[in-house]
Design an enzyme around this catalytic site. Structure first.
Site, PDB file in Angstrom:
ATOM      1  N   HIS A 141     -17.511  68.944  32.732  1.00 57.28           N
ATOM      2  CA  HIS A 141     -18.744  68.265  32.350  1.00 57.28           C
ATOM      3  C   HIS A 141     -18.541  66.831  31.881  1.00 57.28           C
ATOM      4  O   HIS A 141     -19.474  66.029  31.938  1.00 57.28           O
ATOM      5  CB  HIS A 141     -19.472  69.068  31.272  1.00 57.28           C
ATOM      6  CG  HIS A 141     -20.139  70.302  31.791  1.00 57.28           C
ATOM      7  ND1 HIS A 141     -19.442  71.313  32.404  1.00 57.28           N
ATOM      8  CD2 HIS A 141     -21.443  70.683  31.791  1.00 57.28           C
ATOM      9  CE1 HIS A 141     -20.296  72.263  32.753  1.00 57.28           C
ATOM     10  NE2 HIS A 141     -21.507  71.901  32.400  1.00 57.28           N
ATOM     11  N   LYS A 195     -20.006  83.591  28.579  1.00 60.33           N
ATOM     12  CA  LYS A 195     -20.532  82.484  27.781  1.00 60.33           C
ATOM     13  C   LYS A 195     -20.906  82.951  26.381  1.00 60.33           C
ATOM     14  O   LYS A 195     -20.590  82.277  25.392  1.00 60.33           O
ATOM     15  CB  LYS A 195     -21.748  81.855  28.466  1.00 60.33           C
ATOM     16  CG  LYS A 195     -22.346  80.740  27.601  1.00 60.33           C
ATOM     17  CD  LYS A 195     -23.349  79.868  28.298  1.00 60.33           C
ATOM     18  CE  LYS A 195     -23.751  78.719  27.365  1.00 60.33           C
ATOM     19  NZ  LYS A 195     -24.695  77.778  27.975  1.00 60.33           N
ATOM     20  N   HIS A 236     -27.219  69.258  39.064  1.00 60.33           N
ATOM     21  CA  HIS A 236     -26.239  69.420  37.989  1.00 60.33           C
ATOM     22  C   HIS A 236     -24.979  70.115  38.487  1.00 60.33           C
ATOM     23  O   HIS A 236     -23.861  69.632  38.266  1.00 60.33           O
ATOM     24  CB  HIS A 236     -26.865  70.213  36.845  1.00 60.33           C
ATOM     25  CG  HIS A 236     -25.918  70.537  35.739  1.00 60.33           C
ATOM     26  ND1 HIS A 236     -25.500  69.603  34.808  1.00 60.33           N
ATOM     27  CD2 HIS A 236     -25.278  71.698  35.415  1.00 60.33           C
ATOM     28  CE1 HIS A 236     -24.659  70.173  33.969  1.00 60.33           C
ATOM     29  NE2 HIS A 236     -24.512  71.438  34.305  1.00 60.33           N
ATOM     30  N   GLU A 265     -20.332  74.478  18.218  1.00 57.27           N
ATOM     31  CA  GLU A 265     -19.425  73.713  19.073  1.00 57.27           C
ATOM     32  C   GLU A 265     -18.462  72.832  18.278  1.00 57.27           C
ATOM     33  O   GLU A 265     -18.329  71.632  18.513  1.00 57.27           O
ATOM     34  CB  GLU A 265     -20.216  72.853  20.081  1.00 57.27           C
ATOM     35  CG  GLU A 265     -19.374  72.429  21.286  1.00 57.27           C
ATOM     36  CD  GLU A 265     -20.187  71.743  22.353  1.00 57.27           C
ATOM     37  OE1 GLU A 265     -20.181  70.511  22.377  1.00 57.27           O
ATOM     38  OE2 GLU A 265     -20.841  72.443  23.156  1.00 57.27           O
ATOM     39  N   LYS A 311     -28.709  75.772  22.980  1.00 59.44           N
ATOM     40  CA  LYS A 311     -28.775  74.320  23.103  1.00 59.44           C
ATOM     41  C   LYS A 311     -30.140  73.915  23.652  1.00 59.44           C
ATOM     42  O   LYS A 311     -30.568  74.414  24.689  1.00 59.44           O
ATOM     43  CB  LYS A 311     -27.669  73.793  24.015  1.00 59.44           C
ATOM     44  CG  LYS A 311     -26.300  73.801  23.379  1.00 59.44           C
ATOM     45  CD  LYS A 311     -25.290  73.092  24.258  1.00 59.44           C
ATOM     46  CE  LYS A 311     -23.929  73.017  23.588  1.00 59.44           C
ATOM     47  NZ  LYS A 311     -22.933  72.306  24.418  1.00 59.44           N
ATOM     48  N   HIS A 335     -20.993  65.068  34.085  1.00 55.97           N
ATOM     49  CA  HIS A 335     -22.199  64.445  33.535  1.00 55.97           C
ATOM     50  C   HIS A 335     -22.255  62.952  33.856  1.00 55.97           C
ATOM     51  O   HIS A 335     -23.339  62.402  34.126  1.00 55.97           O
ATOM     52  CB  HIS A 335     -22.276  64.653  32.028  1.00 55.97           C
ATOM     53  CG  HIS A 335     -22.887  65.954  31.626  1.00 55.97           C
ATOM     54  ND1 HIS A 335     -22.783  66.474  30.360  1.00 55.97           N
ATOM     55  CD2 HIS A 335     -23.654  66.835  32.319  1.00 55.97           C
ATOM     56  CE1 HIS A 335     -23.432  67.629  30.293  1.00 55.97           C
ATOM     57  NE2 HIS A 335     -23.958  67.863  31.468  1.00 55.97           N
ATOM     58  N   ARG A 356     -16.020  76.549  21.603  1.00 54.61           N
ATOM     59  CA  ARG A 356     -17.187  76.407  22.477  1.00 54.61           C
ATOM     60  C   ARG A 356     -17.070  75.169  23.366  1.00 54.61           C
ATOM     61  O   ARG A 356     -17.695  75.086  24.428  1.00 54.61           O
ATOM     62  CB  ARG A 356     -18.479  76.366  21.655  1.00 54.61           C
ATOM     63  CG  ARG A 356     -19.735  76.304  22.521  1.00 54.61           C
ATOM     64  CD  ARG A 356     -21.011  76.515  21.737  1.00 54.61           C
ATOM     65  NE  ARG A 356     -22.159  76.374  22.604  1.00 54.61           N
ATOM     66  CZ  ARG A 356     -23.412  76.656  22.259  1.00 54.61           C
ATOM     67  NH1 ARG A 356     -23.676  77.105  21.042  1.00 54.61           N
ATOM     68  NH2 ARG A 356     -24.404  76.493  23.109  1.00 54.61           N
ATOM     69  N   GLU A 412     -21.495  76.777  37.551  1.00 58.42           N
ATOM     70  CA  GLU A 412     -21.283  77.226  36.172  1.00 58.42           C
ATOM     71  C   GLU A 412     -20.604  78.593  36.136  1.00 58.42           C
ATOM     72  O   GLU A 412     -19.813  78.885  35.226  1.00 58.42           O
ATOM     73  CB  GLU A 412     -22.607  77.269  35.415  1.00 58.42           C
ATOM     74  CG  GLU A 412     -23.241  75.901  35.182  1.00 58.42           C
ATOM     75  CD  GLU A 412     -22.492  75.041  34.177  1.00 58.42           C
ATOM     76  OE1 GLU A 412     -21.611  75.566  33.475  1.00 58.42           O
ATOM     77  OE2 GLU A 412     -22.784  73.830  34.102  1.00 58.42           O
ATOM     78  N   ASN A 450     -17.455  73.019  28.288  1.00 56.18           N
ATOM     79  CA  ASN A 450     -17.673  71.694  28.862  1.00 56.18           C
ATOM     80  C   ASN A 450     -16.646  71.325  29.922  1.00 56.18           C
ATOM     81  O   ASN A 450     -16.622  70.179  30.387  1.00 56.18           O
ATOM     82  CB  ASN A 450     -17.667  70.636  27.756  1.00 56.18           C
ATOM     83  CG  ASN A 450     -18.886  70.730  26.873  1.00 56.18           C
ATOM     84  OD1 ASN A 450     -20.012  70.584  27.330  1.00 56.18           O
ATOM     85  ND2 ASN A 450     -18.665  70.997  25.587  1.00 56.18           N
ATOM     86  N   ARG A 463     -42.452  71.867  12.773  1.00 51.62           N
ATOM     87  CA  ARG A 463     -41.151  72.251  12.189  1.00 51.62           C
ATOM     88  C   ARG A 463     -40.653  73.613  12.656  1.00 51.62           C
ATOM     89  O   ARG A 463     -39.840  74.248  11.990  1.00 51.62           O
ATOM     90  CB  ARG A 463     -41.214  72.180  10.661  1.00 51.62           C
ATOM     91  CG  ARG A 463     -41.442  70.765  10.172  1.00 51.62           C
ATOM     92  CD  ARG A 463     -41.479  70.685   8.673  1.00 51.62           C
ATOM     93  NE  ARG A 463     -41.676  69.294   8.256  1.00 51.62           N
ATOM     94  CZ  ARG A 463     -42.006  68.930   7.029  1.00 51.62           C
ATOM     95  NH1 ARG A 463     -42.178  69.856   6.091  1.00 51.62           N
ATOM     96  NH2 ARG A 463     -42.161  67.669   6.731  1.00 51.62           N
TER      97      ARG A 463
END
Length: 355
Positions: free
Chosen positions: A238, A217, A259, A227, A137, A242, A231, A179, A235, A115
């Site tokens: 993306h 960022k 990527h 997000e 993230k 993606h 935020r 990026e 993306n 946890r």
């Protein structure tokens, strides 16, 4: 280089990374130090890293296979088992030494084992330095679908030693540049213009550009940690990118794309969508397309490729009620979120990309 303080952790640079580690890796703070690396960083980065880490803590190394294909729940299970067998407890700490696969997966593993245990990200690729390791993230892919499983949980610290970039091949460096280009396009036109001519770029210049990219960022993330709004601007490129990355990963007839290579295409496609929705001028679009194409080689798409990529768009995590939502440019340095686009327009965008 000055440290960047976020609301919950600090990003240290170069020699200050190891000063920080010497101060924090103490027996009264932690029981065991685990270093997660992949087969590449284990060979090229780990020896130099360990040589600069001064600690009395027991150190255990956990190695995973390199590559996006290994960013999976199966790899997480292997690492959870390794932590268990090596006696990890909640007072242990994990250092994720690697690119985005290692920092994303390692952060998720640490956040969920017993946890939650502390973790530090030490990004070794340009992409991870300016993007993957910053912002909290964590997570893994679900099959070919990018970043479907994970949580947002911040590291204890991020340590950026640009000397690790000496271990990268040129295509990995370009992948990270995508990026950085994005950060300029969505938030800072002056930063964007610094990429018009990279021929005379020095190591010091690159270090400063990395620092500025992280500041951009971090400023966005601090305003919207979960997000829900602004935020989403991160993306840009993306949604399409993606889908392209996933399609090339699953198709054995295609050479997988890094990527940043996929995101570079995504930014051109989504800039075209911005143009067609009268959000940017034709001159802005040509500028975006020209700068990106000067850095990244063209990728060939046939009609079937494009149709399959469009099908994958329904899995994008920004979608609402099955509706594909894009981040588009409002002008260079500004975005608009939650925009839609017809499939026919996306096909036209791919056609323009190829010209």
């Amino acid at each position: 280089m000055e440290a960047i303080k976020t609301s919950s952790y600090t990003i240290y640079f170069n020699e200050y990374c190891y000063t920080y580690l010497q101060e924090v890796l103490l027996p009264e703070n932690y029981s065991t130090l685990f270093v997660l690396a992949d087969t590449n960083t284990s060979q090229y980065c780990l020896p130099n890293f360990l040589a600069q880490v001064a600690t009395e803590l027991p150190i255990e190394i956990i190695e995973i296979e390199a590559g996006e294909i290994n960013k999976s729940i199966e790899t997480c299970i292997e690492v959870w088992h390794a932590l268990t067998e090596l006696g990890a407890d909640r007072k242990s700490i994990v250092i994720n030494l690697g690119g985005g696969v290692v920092t994303d997966l390692g952060g998720f593993v640490a956040s969920t084992f017993k946890r939650g245990m502390d973790f530090i990200n030490v990004p070794t690729s340009l992409l991870a330095m300016v993007d993957a390791s910053v912002g909290g993230k964590t997570g893994v892919d679900l099959g070919i679908l990018k970043n479907q499983i994970g949580i947002i949980n911040n590291p204890t610290a991020v340590l950026i030693d640009i000397n690790f970039l000496d271990t990268l091949p040129s295509n990995q460096m370009r992948s990270g540049l995508a990026e950085m280009l994005k950060h300029g396009l969505i938030a800072d036109k002056n930063y964007w213009t610094q990429f018009f001519d990279l021929n005379n770029l020095t190591t010091d210049d690159l270090g400063q550009l990395i620092h500025e990219s992280i500041l951009i960022k971090n400023n966005i993330v601090e305003q919207d940690p979960k997000e829900k709004g602004i935020r989403k601007a991160l993306n840009f490129g993306h949604t399409i990118g993606h889908a392209i990355e996933s399609y090339f990963l699953e198709n054995s007839a295609k050479e997988p794309l890094l990527h940043g290579e996929a995101i570079a295409i995504g930014m051109i496609i989504e800039a075209y969508l911005s143009l067609q929705q009268n959000l940017i001028s034709i001159n802005d679009y040509i500028e975006v397309k020209t700068v990106i194409e000067n850095i990244f080689e063209k990728v060939d798409f046939n009609e079937n490729d494009i149709a399959e990529i469009i099908k994958l768009l329904v899995h994008d995590k920004k979608n609402v009620s099955g509706e594909v939502q894009f981040v588009l440019l409002d002008k260079i340095g500004k975005t608009v979120i939650n925009k839609t686009a017809e499939n026919s327009l996306i096909v036209k965008a791919f056609a323009d990309y190829k010209t």
